[in-house]
Write a protein that holds these residues in place. Sequence first.
Motif, PDB file in Angstrom:
ATOM      1  N   GLU A  76       0.753  -0.823  -0.170  1.00  0.00           N
ATOM      2  CA  GLU A  76       0.046  -0.045   0.076  1.00  0.00           C
ATOM      3  C   GLU A  76       0.686   0.747  -0.275  1.00  0.00           C
ATOM      4  O   GLU A  76       0.059   1.940  -0.702  1.00  0.00           O
ATOM      5  CB  GLU A  76      -0.780   0.204   0.848  1.00  0.00           C
ATOM      6  CG  GLU A  76      -1.913  -0.632   0.704  1.00  0.00           C
ATOM      7  CD  GLU A  76      -3.194  -0.961   2.252  1.00  0.00           C
ATOM      8  OE1 GLU A  76      -2.791   0.701   3.123  1.00  0.00           O
ATOM      9  OE2 GLU A  76      -4.839  -1.156   1.881  1.00  0.00           O
ATOM     10  N   GLN A  77       2.101   1.461   0.673  1.00  0.00           N
ATOM     11  CA  GLN A  77       2.997   2.544   0.159  1.00  0.00           C
ATOM     12  C   GLN A  77       3.248   2.887  -0.626  1.00  0.00           C
ATOM     13  O   GLN A  77       3.403   3.618  -1.435  1.00  0.00           O
ATOM     14  CB  GLN A  77       4.276   2.467   1.819  1.00  0.00           C
ATOM     15  CG  GLN A  77       5.115   3.012   1.643  1.00  0.00           C
ATOM     16  CD  GLN A  77       6.326   2.914   2.683  1.00  0.00           C
ATOM     17  OE1 GLN A  77       6.377   1.474   3.313  1.00  0.00           O
ATOM     18  NE2 GLN A  77       7.016   3.784   2.607  1.00  0.00           N
ATOM     19  N   PRO A  89      -6.352   1.401  -5.501  1.00  0.00           N
ATOM     20  CA  PRO A  89      -5.970   0.094  -5.250  1.00  0.00           C
ATOM     21  C   PRO A  89      -6.266  -0.564  -3.872  1.00  0.00           C
ATOM     22  O   PRO A  89      -6.566   0.204  -2.996  1.00  0.00           O
ATOM     23  CB  PRO A  89      -4.408   0.578  -5.364  1.00  0.00           C
ATOM     24  CG  PRO A  89      -4.627   2.238  -4.441  1.00  0.00           C
ATOM     25  CD  PRO A  89      -5.911   2.703  -5.317  1.00  0.00           C
ATOM     26  N   GLN A  90      -5.588  -2.020  -4.012  1.00  0.00           N
ATOM     27  CA  GLN A  90      -5.805  -2.758  -3.137  1.00  0.00           C
ATOM     28  C   GLN A  90      -5.264  -3.686  -3.196  1.00  0.00           C
ATOM     29  O   GLN A  90      -4.858  -4.608  -4.484  1.00  0.00           O
ATOM     30  CB  GLN A  90      -7.361  -3.850  -3.623  1.00  0.00           C
ATOM     31  CG  GLN A  90      -9.020  -2.759  -3.506  1.00  0.00           C
ATOM     32  CD  GLN A  90     -10.176  -3.639  -3.389  1.00  0.00           C
ATOM     33  OE1 GLN A  90      -9.927  -5.013  -3.668  1.00  0.00           O
ATOM     34  NE2 GLN A  90     -11.191  -2.920  -3.585  1.00  0.00           N
ATOM     35  N   VAL A 101       1.096 -15.185  -1.161  1.00  0.00           N
ATOM     36  CA  VAL A 101       0.202 -14.718  -2.382  1.00  0.00           C
ATOM     37  C   VAL A 101      -0.323 -13.464  -2.619  1.00  0.00           C
ATOM     38  O   VAL A 101      -0.950 -13.417  -1.175  1.00  0.00           O
ATOM     39  CB  VAL A 101      -1.270 -15.417  -2.641  1.00  0.00           C
ATOM     40  CG1 VAL A 101      -1.820 -15.039  -3.926  1.00  0.00           C
ATOM     41  CG2 VAL A 101      -1.223 -17.141  -2.592  1.00  0.00           C
ATOM     42  N   VAL A 102       0.625 -12.477  -3.289  1.00  0.00           N
ATOM     43  CA  VAL A 102       0.312 -11.188  -2.908  1.00  0.00           C
ATOM     44  C   VAL A 102      -0.794 -10.549  -4.433  1.00  0.00           C
ATOM     45  O   VAL A 102      -0.293 -11.259  -5.610  1.00  0.00           O
ATOM     46  CB  VAL A 102       1.583 -10.253  -2.902  1.00  0.00           C
ATOM     47  CG1 VAL A 102       1.271  -9.004  -2.650  1.00  0.00           C
ATOM     48  CG2 VAL A 102       2.246 -10.881  -2.222  1.00  0.00           C
ATOM     49  N   THR A 103      -1.859 -10.048  -4.466  1.00  0.00           N
ATOM     50  CA  THR A 103      -2.627  -9.843  -4.944  1.00  0.00           C
ATOM     51  C   THR A 103      -2.801  -7.898  -5.356  1.00  0.00           C
ATOM     52  O   THR A 103      -3.304  -7.584  -4.232  1.00  0.00           O
ATOM     53  CB  THR A 103      -3.667 -10.804  -5.146  1.00  0.00           C
ATOM     54  OG1 THR A 103      -3.964 -12.062  -5.326  1.00  0.00           O
ATOM     55  CG2 THR A 103      -4.858  -9.481  -6.048  1.00  0.00           C
ATOM     56  N   VAL A 104      -2.521  -7.526  -6.675  1.00  0.00           N
ATOM     57  CA  VAL A 104      -2.623  -5.827  -6.391  1.00  0.00           C
ATOM     58  C   VAL A 104      -4.009  -5.856  -7.694  1.00  0.00           C
ATOM     59  O   VAL A 104      -3.258  -5.515  -8.813  1.00  0.00           O
ATOM     60  CB  VAL A 104      -1.138  -5.509  -7.039  1.00  0.00           C
ATOM     61  CG1 VAL A 104      -1.746  -3.936  -6.647  1.00  0.00           C
ATOM     62  CG2 VAL A 104      -0.694  -5.946  -6.056  1.00  0.00           C
ATOM     63  N   THR A 105      -5.004  -4.977  -7.252  1.00  0.00           N
ATOM     64  CA  THR A 105      -5.505  -5.022  -7.917  1.00  0.00           C
ATOM     65  C   THR A 105      -6.129  -3.440  -8.011  1.00  0.00           C
ATOM     66  O   THR A 105      -6.237  -2.651  -6.960  1.00  0.00           O
ATOM     67  CB  THR A 105      -7.347  -5.389  -7.377  1.00  0.00           C
ATOM     68  OG1 THR A 105      -6.492  -6.742  -7.391  1.00  0.00           O
ATOM     69  CG2 THR A 105      -8.139  -5.270  -8.437  1.00  0.00           C
TER      70      THR A 105
END
Length: 133
Positions: A76-77, A89-90, A101-105
């Motif tokens: 987030e930073q 963004p999430q 598991v990292v998901t950026v949307t």
Amino acid sequence: METYNDATAASLGDESGSVSVELTLLAGLLAVLALGLVQLAFLGYAREAAGYAAHDSLDAATAYGGSLAVAHDLGEQMLGQLTGTLHHPQVTVRRQGHEAVVTVTGQSTPLLGIAETITVTDTGPIQEFGAAG
């Protein structure tokens, strides 16, 4: 000797202004094309930003002694520093077995009224201390 009459004037008058109309149509088409290229650039930049945030968050999540909360905050930073790139963004960080598991949307910047949803997922093994077997 050539004479000038109303028929000659009418035939010349039929073509007047056609260049202006053609130039206006061509200029409009070129403007839309240019805006489309800028839209593609925004889209590519947003995908790259999401990819970097996902990758760095995954590094924090999979590091020995790392935590999912720290990885989430880091993602987030990073997205906060890339202001205007990815809208709404999430960042989601979760553990799945021995992997993180990292998901950026988020949404790309809409320039021509088209906002595309961007989703980047990165997965990797969590580093754990254990006996070799």
